[in-house]
Design an enzyme around this catalytic site. Structure first.
Site, PDB file in Angstrom:
ATOM      1  N   SER A   1      40.715 -51.640   2.405  1.00  9.41           N
ATOM      2  CA  SER A   1      39.391 -51.019   2.365  1.00  9.41           C
ATOM      3  C   SER A   1      38.909 -50.614   3.752  1.00  9.41           C
ATOM      4  O   SER A   1      39.263 -51.253   4.757  1.00  9.41           O
ATOM      5  CB  SER A   1      38.373 -51.997   1.781  1.00  9.41           C
ATOM      6  OG  SER A   1      38.672 -52.318   0.456  1.00  9.41           O
ATOM      7  N   PRO A   2      38.069 -49.574   3.831  1.00  5.69           N
ATOM      8  CA  PRO A   2      37.383 -49.289   5.094  1.00  5.69           C
ATOM      9  C   PRO A   2      36.361 -50.384   5.354  1.00  5.69           C
ATOM     10  O   PRO A   2      35.424 -50.564   4.575  1.00  5.69           O
ATOM     11  CB  PRO A   2      36.722 -47.929   4.852  1.00  5.69           C
ATOM     12  CG  PRO A   2      36.639 -47.786   3.374  1.00  5.69           C
ATOM     13  CD  PRO A   2      37.739 -48.594   2.778  1.00  5.69           C
TER      14      PRO A   2
ATOM     15  N   GLN B   1      37.744 -42.111   6.881  1.00  5.43           N
ATOM     16  CA  GLN B   1      36.515 -42.004   6.088  1.00  5.43           C
ATOM     17  C   GLN B   1      35.397 -41.545   7.014  1.00  5.43           C
ATOM     18  O   GLN B   1      35.057 -42.231   7.977  1.00  5.43           O
ATOM     19  CB  GLN B   1      36.142 -43.344   5.452  1.00  5.43           C
ATOM     20  CG  GLN B   1      34.928 -43.255   4.541  1.00  5.43           C
ATOM     21  CD  GLN B   1      34.425 -44.624   4.104  1.00  5.43           C
ATOM     22  OE1 GLN B   1      33.841 -45.348   4.907  1.00  5.43           O
ATOM     23  NE2 GLN B   1      34.669 -44.973   2.846  1.00  5.43           N
TER      24      GLN B   1
ATOM     25  N   TYR C   1      23.666 -44.476   2.625  1.00  2.00           N
ATOM     26  CA  TYR C   1      23.782 -43.689   3.855  1.00  2.00           C
ATOM     27  C   TYR C   1      23.271 -42.269   3.597  1.00  2.00           C
ATOM     28  O   TYR C   1      22.745 -41.968   2.529  1.00  2.00           O
ATOM     29  CB  TYR C   1      25.222 -43.713   4.359  1.00  2.00           C
ATOM     30  CG  TYR C   1      25.687 -45.103   4.770  1.00  2.00           C
ATOM     31  CD1 TYR C   1      24.918 -45.865   5.658  1.00  2.00           C
ATOM     32  CD2 TYR C   1      26.864 -45.648   4.290  1.00  2.00           C
ATOM     33  CE1 TYR C   1      25.324 -47.147   6.037  1.00  2.00           C
ATOM     34  CE2 TYR C   1      27.281 -46.920   4.662  1.00  2.00           C
ATOM     35  CZ  TYR C   1      26.499 -47.667   5.533  1.00  2.00           C
ATOM     36  OH  TYR C   1      26.895 -48.927   5.900  1.00  2.00           O
TER      37      TYR C   1
ATOM     38  N   ARG D   1      33.674 -41.384  -1.756  1.00  2.00           N
ATOM     39  CA  ARG D   1      33.160 -42.705  -2.169  1.00  2.00           C
ATOM     40  C   ARG D   1      31.737 -42.543  -2.666  1.00  2.00           C
ATOM     41  O   ARG D   1      30.898 -41.933  -1.999  1.00  2.00           O
ATOM     42  CB  ARG D   1      33.200 -43.707  -1.012  1.00  2.00           C
ATOM     43  CG  ARG D   1      32.490 -45.023  -1.352  1.00  2.00           C
ATOM     44  CD  ARG D   1      32.765 -46.137  -0.386  1.00  2.00           C
ATOM     45  NE  ARG D   1      34.007 -46.831  -0.742  1.00  2.00           N
ATOM     46  CZ  ARG D   1      34.239 -48.130  -0.487  1.00  2.00           C
ATOM     47  NH1 ARG D   1      33.327 -48.864   0.110  1.00  2.00           N
ATOM     48  NH2 ARG D   1      35.381 -48.673  -0.825  1.00  2.00           N
TER      49      ARG D   1
ATOM     50  N   ARG E   1      37.942 -58.186   1.984  1.00  2.00           N
ATOM     51  CA  ARG E   1      37.899 -59.457   2.711  1.00  2.00           C
ATOM     52  C   ARG E   1      39.245 -60.187   2.746  1.00  2.00           C
ATOM     53  O   ARG E   1      39.581 -60.773   3.780  1.00  2.00           O
ATOM     54  CB  ARG E   1      36.798 -60.343   2.126  1.00  2.00           C
ATOM     55  CG  ARG E   1      35.395 -59.835   2.446  1.00  2.00           C
ATOM     56  CD  ARG E   1      34.315 -60.707   1.818  1.00  2.00           C
ATOM     57  NE  ARG E   1      32.973 -60.256   2.167  1.00  2.00           N
ATOM     58  CZ  ARG E   1      32.310 -59.309   1.531  1.00  2.00           C
ATOM     59  NH1 ARG E   1      32.871 -58.695   0.492  1.00  2.00           N
ATOM     60  NH2 ARG E   1      31.097 -58.954   1.920  1.00  2.00           N
TER      61      ARG E   1
END
Length: 805
Positions: A441-442, A519, A602, A650, A744
């Site tokens: 994952s980013p 990304q 965002y 995303r 994680r």
């Protein structure tokens, strides 16, 4: 104690006999509104695990139940003219009437008083130390004390009818039939030597469109006989609900969840311990709840909770309620309050776990039209794993042959002639092929100076590329200095940053077979904040803040964050052009994949969500308008991104706030980006508003991915609480996503993919490249996990033998 069980179903009867067995001095009475022998429904299903619990609780009744059971291992799925069979599931079926007869006889043997035709409207006249409200789905006592129990009743979307047939099914059978109105499904299983349960289910809209609402009972049954004629082999369907007329036999399943299971009819502490006779005190010397005159009313069975029939757990839960409460009363002898506290604390957790699985199963059957787009083999696998209680490796334990055949079938679709776990099959998008389905994952690292990626990112991303994943994402990279979340965020707004990224990309390509993705994003109203370990996440900088932009004026943290300025056309042009320039630099740096970040509140997300977009111009209002600017940015990026390389988006598929973006909206959002040229949707959720209330759990966001993938017809990445190879294999195999992003666990273990391969016993070579420098550690890790698996299987087998499973 004086115990009164209101309701003579499995819960009330079983608790009554267990308490009488526990202490013959208890006065136990069961009040049942129906006549002896009356029952509705057909057969019930138990798993082998439930049978083991019954043996331990009362061997005598368990022996009778076992003698009456019809046992089978197979599940058969019929769809599109094909049948898929999987074994090893260990089910038992028994007629509901026969089960009640066994429990009734056992109660009478032990001295429980059974009173029939006792339609208890209220508990006011009942004198007892303990009242069990086992009065079913429409519990009057639950309704009376609703302020205490706080029931939440969710009426589900499908209509179903509970029928029977003389056709004997050798497996638990699911039959799916497509009609001009939509899909119908049958759940069928035998429960004695001559009869099977046959449940027909369909969404409410399909039920209405087919005209079943206007049909008589006989017409409705005839409709089902014709629809399922092939699987019924000419056998008729029967109803035993003589009290229902017409379409009333078709009901919607109510999911019942109660916050509290115990109501005290009087407040505790009415009498002091000194005023209570010694004989009424508990073993601790304190008065029991009953000695205080409070007569607790305890919910049990369907009165307390329901679990959809598709996982066959309603009767299981009722009997296990009885077992657990009887056990807790014995363990807290003389202190009923403590026993009831223990019962509610421990039992509610287990019930919630089953209800969550049942909710997953319910939703699967409510959306058969979505799953039916899969090939029959994958459709059947999706059905088998729908509740998330059965995973890929658990399914292998049940039926290794089935899983092996399915893995070969799935691998062939990816061009492999081998038996390969789903997570290690290749995935091709445009001209790019990933060696496996695992994505790093980013993940924000906040470790750049002036947006420049340097040695830290070289090591961080390089280590994860060596760790076996098919695709490694750089963290969200910003298109301008004022697009950053924090001063530590990376950028791609100048050539020096591009050269820094190029060094990292070349390192990944030179030393691994992984691909690397960029990304791009703009923090918008969530920008100009501190690095998390410098004073807290999302808090504004103490000094040096920069102006913020958003779709509309807003503060992410009310009263704390800066107020973002609503973007005007000049702002929109500048930001769009910044994205285009960064995209060109990413292509020059050699990235294999590009993703546009339109999630998590965002800048571009602030346009999409109705929570943050209050504009009155062409970029606000309808979802079509709210998507206008994000799509403009995407199209401009796609125009300069190399045609042979994939591009994804995303999104937040659910804001988890009333009035926010919903999973239904996410389908429209995904479809719009697909039409604009997106190859894949990276499906996340939340982080748009601090008012969010997500429902967490393992793989909790995967249903959003499945919804988009199988309705829009676009590839997806599933994210969120995916932490084991078993999770990835189950998601990919069932068609819920095409790739799985693991976050994680990759922070804790850069070689997560290599480790998980060894854990499940997969040694490659397909989809799995160990760096040659690490090969000496490969065999040692594989041997250690093989030893652990062997020890675990031996322990499980010994435990099952002890339980008689």
């Amino acid at each position: 104690m004086r115990i009164c069980c209101i309701g003579g179903g499995p819960a009330g009867l079983y608790f009554a006999l267990l308490m009488k067995k526990q202490n013959p001095a208890h006065e136990v009475v069961v009040l049942e509104r129906n006549r002896a022998g009356d029952t509705f429904g057909w057969g019930v299903v138990f798993s082998d695990q439930t049978l083991a619990a019954l043996r331990a609780a009362d061997p005598q009744s368990a022996a009778e139940i076992l003698d009456a059971f019809n046992h089978w291992d197979d599940i058969a799925v019929h769809i599109g003219g094909e049948t898929v069979v999987s074994g090893g599931h260990g089910f038992c079926g028994i007629g509901r009437k026969q089960l009640l007869s066994i429990l009734q006889r056992r109660c009478m043997e032990l001295g429980v008083e059974l009173r029939y035709e006792q339609d208890v409207q209220d508990d006011a006249g009942i004198e007892a130390d303990l009242i069990i409200a086992a009065d079913g789905l429409n519990s009057r006592l639950r309704q009376k004390y609703a302020a205490t129990y706080q029931p939440d009743i969710d009426l589900r979307n499908c209509r179903f009818v509970w029928l029977g047939t003389k056709k004997l099914f050798d497996a638990f059978t699911f039959d799916f039939q497509q009609t001009e109105w939509g899909w119908f499904q049958a759940h069928a299983y035998k429960f004695d030597g001559e009869t099977s349960t046959f449940i027909v289910e369909t969404p409410e809209a399909v039920w209405q469109a087919a005209g079943l609402e206007q049909m008589s009972k006989e017409e409705g049954i005839a409709f089902c006989e014709k629809l399922f004629a092939k699987v019924l082999d000419g056998h008729a369907l029967m109803s035993n609900a003589a009290h229902l007329r017409g379409s009333a036999q078709w009901i919607r399943f109510p999911r019942v969840v109660c916050k509290t299971w115990v109501h005290y009819r009087e407040p505790l502490g009415l009498r002091s311990a000194e005023s209570v006779p010694q004989g009424e005190r508990g073993g601790s010397g304190r008065p029991s709840a009953s000695a205080n005159g409070v007569a607790p009313v305890v919910l049990m069975g369907d009165a307390a909770h329901t679990a959809h029939f598709s996982i066959g757990s309603g009767t299981k839960l009722a009997l296990e309620d009885a077992i657990d409460l009887a056990r807790d009363i014995a363990a807290h002898e003389g202190d009923l309050k403590a026993a009831l506290d223990a019962y509610q604390a421990t039992r509610s957790i287990e019930v919630l776990r089953i209800q969550n699985a049942a909710r997953n199963s319910t939703e699967w059957f409510e959306n058969v039209d979505r799953h039916a787009r899969l090939d029959p083999q994958q459709f059947a696998y999706s059905l088998l794993t729908r509740s998330q209680r059965i995973s890929h490796e658990n399914l292998r334990l049940r039926d290794a042959r089935y899983v092996g055949d399915f893995e070969r079938w799935l691998a062939r679709r990816s061009g492999l002639d081998a038996t390969v776990p789903p997570m290690f099959t290749p995935f091709k998008l445009r001209e790019l092929t990933l060696k496996n389905r695992v994505v790093v994952s980013p993940m924000a690292q906040y470790s750049c100076v002036d947006g420049l990626p340097a040695d830290y990112h070289l090591v961080h991303l390089g280590a994860r590329a060596l760790g076996g994943a098919g695709l490694v994402f750089a963290e969200m990279t910003c298109t301008s200095p004022d697009a950053r979340i924090t001063p530590g965020c990376p950028g791609l707004w100048n050539d020096e940053q591009m050269q820094g990224w190029q060094r990292i990309v070349e390192n990944v390509h030179q030393h691994s077979s992984a691909k690397i993705a960029m990304q791009l994003g703009h923090a918008g109203p969530k920008g100009s904040t501190r690095v998390p370990w410098h004073g807290g996440e999302d808090l504004p900088l103490e000094s040096g803040n920069w102006p913020l932009l958003a779709a509309s004026a807003q503060q992410y943290l009310s009263g704390i964050s800066q107020t973002a300025k609503p973007m005007d056309r000049a702002d929109m042009d500048r930001v769009r052009d910044d994205f285009v320039a960064a995209t060109q630099r990413a292509a020059a740096a050699g990235f294999d994949w590009m993703e546009l970040h339109c999630a998590h509140g965002y800048l571009l997300s602030s346009f999409i969500s109705p929570l943050t977009n209050q504009r009155q111009d062409d970029y606000g209002g309808s979802l079509e308008n709210r998507l206008r600017y994000p799509l403009e940015v995407f199209r401009a990026m796609r125009a300069v991104w190399p045609a042979e390389r994939p591009m994804s988006v995303r999104i937040s598929a659910h804001d988890w706030v009333p009035g926010g973006t919903t999973p239904e909206d996410s389908v429209e959002i995904a479809a719009a980006f697909k039409a604009a040229g997106a190859d894949l949707i990276d499906v996340s959720s939340g982080q748009v508003s601090k008012a969010q209330k997500p429902v967490y759990g393992r793989m909790f966001q995967t249903p959003f991915s499945e919804n988009i993938r199988n309705r829009v017809g676009i590839a997806t990445i599933a994210v969120g609480a995916i932490s084991e190879a078993d999770h990835v294999n189950s998601i990919i195999a069932s068609g819920r996503a095409d790739l799985c992003a693991v976050a994680r666990p990759h922070l804790a273990n850069p070689a997560w993919t290599l480790t998980e391969a060894a854990r499940i016993g997969y040694t490659g070579p397909a989809g799995l490249d160990w760096p040659q420098q690490y090969l000496s550690g490969k065999q040692q890790m594989e041997r250690e996990f093989e030893r652990q698996r062997g020890a675990g299987l031996a322990a499980a087998e010994q435990a099952n033998k002890a339980l008689g499973v």
